[in-house]
Design a protein around this motif. Sequence first.
Motif, PDB file in Angstrom:
ATOM      1  N   LEU A  19       0.822  -1.207   0.000  1.00 60.06           N
ATOM      2  CA  LEU A  19       0.000   0.000   0.000  1.00 60.06           C
ATOM      3  C   LEU A  19       0.857   1.259   0.000  1.00 60.06           C
ATOM      4  CD1 LEU A  19      -2.823  -0.826   2.575  1.00 60.06           C
ATOM      5  CD2 LEU A  19      -2.919  -0.950   0.090  1.00 60.06           C
ATOM      6  N   GLU A  20       2.062   1.146   0.578  1.00 59.03           N
ATOM      7  CA  GLU A  20       2.958   2.293   0.655  1.00 59.03           C
ATOM      8  C   GLU A  20       3.373   2.720  -0.747  1.00 59.03           C
ATOM      9  OE1 GLU A  20       3.612   3.861   3.417  1.00 59.03           O
ATOM     10  OE2 GLU A  20       2.452   2.415   4.583  1.00 59.03           O
ATOM     11  N   GLY A  21       3.479   4.011  -0.935  1.00 63.28           N
ATOM     12  CA  GLY A  21       3.921   4.526  -2.224  1.00 63.28           C
ATOM     13  C   GLY A  21       2.795   4.887  -3.160  1.00 63.28           C
ATOM     14  N   GLN A  22       1.572   4.440  -2.845  1.00 63.63           N
ATOM     15  CA  GLN A  22       0.438   4.812  -3.676  1.00 63.63           C
ATOM     16  C   GLN A  22      -0.027   6.231  -3.329  1.00 63.63           C
ATOM     17  OE1 GLN A  22      -0.741   3.203  -6.174  1.00 63.63           O
ATOM     18  NE2 GLN A  22       0.191   1.191  -5.900  1.00 63.63           N
ATOM     19  N   ARG A  23      -0.518   6.923  -4.327  1.00 60.24           N
ATOM     20  CA  ARG A  23      -1.126   8.235  -4.112  1.00 60.24           C
ATOM     21  C   ARG A  23      -2.641   8.056  -4.174  1.00 60.24           C
ATOM     22  NH1 ARG A  23       1.627  10.651  -7.532  1.00 60.24           N
ATOM     23  NH2 ARG A  23       0.183  10.686  -9.306  1.00 60.24           N
ATOM     24  N   TRP A  24      -3.299   8.334  -3.040  1.00 59.84           N
ATOM     25  CA  TRP A  24      -4.722   8.082  -2.904  1.00 59.84           C
ATOM     26  C   TRP A  24      -5.501   9.374  -3.061  1.00 59.84           C
ATOM     27  CZ3 TRP A  24      -5.913   2.925  -1.911  1.00 59.84           C
ATOM     28  CH2 TRP A  24      -4.856   2.114  -1.485  1.00 59.84           C
ATOM     29  N   ALA A  25      -6.642   9.301  -3.728  1.00 59.73           N
ATOM     30  CA  ALA A  25      -7.495  10.472  -3.896  1.00 59.73           C
ATOM     31  C   ALA A  25      -8.603  10.517  -2.854  1.00 59.73           C
ATOM     32  CB  ALA A  25      -8.097  10.498  -5.303  1.00 59.73           C
ATOM     33  N   PHE A  26      -9.215   9.359  -2.579  1.00 59.28           N
ATOM     34  CA  PHE A  26     -10.440   9.346  -1.779  1.00 59.28           C
ATOM     35  C   PHE A  26     -10.452   8.303  -0.658  1.00 59.28           C
ATOM     36  CE2 PHE A  26     -12.284  10.653  -6.067  1.00 59.28           C
ATOM     37  CZ  PHE A  26     -12.240  11.999  -5.774  1.00 59.28           C
ATOM     38  N   VAL A  27      -9.351   7.628  -0.417  1.00 59.49           N
ATOM     39  CA  VAL A  27      -9.313   6.577   0.605  1.00 59.49           C
ATOM     40  C   VAL A  27      -8.037   6.734   1.432  1.00 59.49           C
ATOM     41  CG1 VAL A  27      -8.982   4.072   0.934  1.00 59.49           C
ATOM     42  CG2 VAL A  27     -10.738   4.903  -0.631  1.00 59.49           C
ATOM     43  N   ARG A  28      -8.148   6.482   2.747  1.00 58.23           N
ATOM     44  CA  ARG A  28      -6.977   6.441   3.620  1.00 58.23           C
ATOM     45  C   ARG A  28      -6.842   5.045   4.206  1.00 58.23           C
ATOM     46  NH1 ARG A  28      -9.342  10.531   6.659  1.00 58.23           N
ATOM     47  NH2 ARG A  28      -8.961   9.266   8.518  1.00 58.23           N
ATOM     48  N   THR A  29      -5.609   4.614   4.450  1.00 57.63           N
ATOM     49  CA  THR A  29      -5.388   3.299   5.070  1.00 57.63           C
ATOM     50  C   THR A  29      -4.382   3.415   6.210  1.00 57.63           C
ATOM     51  OG1 THR A  29      -3.566   2.708   3.562  1.00 57.63           O
ATOM     52  CG2 THR A  29      -5.802   2.129   2.856  1.00 57.63           C
ATOM     53  N   GLU A  30      -4.563   2.554   7.216  1.00 58.70           N
ATOM     54  CA  GLU A  30      -3.623   2.485   8.330  1.00 58.70           C
ATOM     55  C   GLU A  30      -3.621   1.062   8.878  1.00 58.70           C
ATOM     56  OE1 GLU A  30      -2.705   4.677  12.622  1.00 58.70           O
ATOM     57  OE2 GLU A  30      -4.761   4.581  11.858  1.00 58.70           O
ATOM     58  N   LEU A  31      -2.440   0.473   8.985  1.00 59.41           N
ATOM     59  CA  LEU A  31      -2.293  -0.868   9.547  1.00 59.41           C
ATOM     60  C   LEU A  31      -1.668  -0.761  10.929  1.00 59.41           C
ATOM     61  CD1 LEU A  31      -2.420  -3.950   9.305  1.00 59.41           C
ATOM     62  CD2 LEU A  31      -0.202  -3.876   8.155  1.00 59.41           C
ATOM     63  N   ARG A  32      -2.404  -1.270  11.938  1.00 58.13           N
ATOM     64  CA  ARG A  32      -1.903  -1.239  13.313  1.00 58.13           C
ATOM     65  C   ARG A  32      -2.409  -2.470  14.051  1.00 58.13           C
ATOM     66  NH1 ARG A  32      -3.266   4.020  16.803  1.00 58.13           N
ATOM     67  NH2 ARG A  32      -1.958   4.905  15.155  1.00 58.13           N
ATOM     68  N   ASP A  33      -1.506  -3.181  14.697  1.00 61.26           N
ATOM     69  CA  ASP A  33      -1.867  -4.353  15.505  1.00 61.26           C
ATOM     70  C   ASP A  33      -2.706  -5.349  14.705  1.00 61.26           C
ATOM     71  OD1 ASP A  33      -0.550  -3.237  17.691  1.00 61.26           O
ATOM     72  OD2 ASP A  33      -2.346  -2.201  18.380  1.00 61.26           O
ATOM     73  N   HIS A  34      -2.288  -5.622  13.475  1.00 59.78           N
ATOM     74  CA  HIS A  34      -2.930  -6.605  12.589  1.00 59.78           C
ATOM     75  C   HIS A  34      -4.300  -6.169  12.083  1.00 59.78           C
ATOM     76  CE1 HIS A  34       0.252  -9.466  13.358  1.00 59.78           C
ATOM     77  NE2 HIS A  34       0.058  -9.355  14.661  1.00 59.78           N
ATOM     78  N   VAL A  35      -4.687  -4.915  12.337  1.00 60.08           N
ATOM     79  CA  VAL A  35      -5.977  -4.412  11.871  1.00 60.08           C
ATOM     80  C   VAL A  35      -5.731  -3.322  10.829  1.00 60.08           C
ATOM     81  CG1 VAL A  35      -8.122  -3.256  12.505  1.00 60.08           C
ATOM     82  CG2 VAL A  35      -7.098  -4.936  14.061  1.00 60.08           C
ATOM     83  N   LEU A  36      -6.254  -3.526   9.629  1.00 59.02           N
ATOM     84  CA  LEU A  36      -6.146  -2.526   8.576  1.00 59.02           C
ATOM     85  C   LEU A  36      -7.417  -1.678   8.576  1.00 59.02           C
ATOM     86  CD1 LEU A  36      -4.602  -1.395   6.081  1.00 59.02           C
ATOM     87  CD2 LEU A  36      -5.982  -2.966   4.690  1.00 59.02           C
ATOM     88  N   THR A  37      -7.273  -0.398   8.853  1.00 62.39           N
ATOM     89  CA  THR A  37      -8.403   0.522   8.797  1.00 62.39           C
ATOM     90  C   THR A  37      -8.426   1.193   7.427  1.00 62.39           C
ATOM     91  OG1 THR A  37      -8.345   0.937  11.181  1.00 62.39           O
ATOM     92  CG2 THR A  37      -9.485   2.560   9.817  1.00 62.39           C
ATOM     93  N   VAL A  38      -9.544   1.053   6.746  1.00 62.51           N
ATOM     94  CA  VAL A  38      -9.733   1.653   5.422  1.00 62.51           C
ATOM     95  C   VAL A  38     -10.834   2.697   5.571  1.00 62.51           C
ATOM     96  CG1 VAL A  38     -10.321   1.233   3.006  1.00 62.51           C
ATOM     97  CG2 VAL A  38      -9.081  -0.513   4.308  1.00 62.51           C
ATOM     98  N   THR A  39     -10.491   3.959   5.306  1.00 63.21           N
ATOM     99  CA  THR A  39     -11.410   5.058   5.554  1.00 63.21           C
ATOM    100  C   THR A  39     -11.813   5.741   4.251  1.00 63.21           C
ATOM    101  OG1 THR A  39     -10.361   5.466   7.709  1.00 63.21           O
ATOM    102  CG2 THR A  39     -11.735   7.237   6.811  1.00 63.21           C
TER     103      THR A  39
END
Length: 271
Positions: free
Chosen positions: A11-31
């Motif tokens: 996921l790193e290195g992508q340029r996102w227009a309308f979505v955010r992502t965060e991986l923490r403690d084995h949980v990927l949050t997609v906003t």
Amino acid sequence: MFFLEKEVAELEGQRWAFVRTELRDHVLTVTLDRPEKKNALHPVMLRELAFALEHARVNPAVRAVVLSAEGAIWCAGADLKAMAGGDAPDSTVPDPQSPILLGELVPEVCKPVVAKVHAPVMAGGILLLTGCTHVLAADTATFGLPEVRRGLFPFQVMAALLERMPAQTVLDWCMRGLDLSAEEARAKGLVSQVCAPEELDLSVARLCAELCAGSPQAIRLGLEAYAHLRRQRGAGDQQNYLLDMFFRCLQTEDAQEGIQAFAQKRAPVWK
């Protein structure tokens, strides 16, 4: 799958227009992050969402996914104006290998997907929720199917809801364009848990901790079996057919009148 596995490996290195992502403690949050447009599903947002969810599917470090949204509306459904063509937001997420079916995005992750719903969800946004393994909602959230007031019909949402609710309940909701409270949506089988808005983050965190405490391989295999059963029932073919029906409906005079009336804030005049 909509992308090659090597494409979604990072996921790193992508340029996102309308979505955010965060991986923490084995949980990927997609906003969903298009609050100024009520998180309406722009084709680029749909592509980015599919990319993030397929990454979750192939990344062994991800044991659960939280699907959330920014702003006062969780999701207002499809962006009809963008679907007709228009702006091309700056995003480096590649084009998919095949057309993205909204109803197939979440079930094919084959990992727990928890929807964190803090605000109203409408139309196609509800289709995202139906694919989640859990839907946690603030008691202030509402769930609406307003399509018939625009000369449209929630074809794909109808099919997904029929897996959770009696047909009479689903058809009544679709035909009357009702807005349900969070508690009503829980009683009908769409929402898993309702809590106060200030307790939503903690409730989601507790659930994710419980999900991550189980065997990730056993859960993945169980959800793969569930996805296989859906495919055996022809869920993908069904979604293709219903998407075609939606576009047929979109071309009717009633749809053109309904969408125009909504934009002009007046009552539609049906023919």
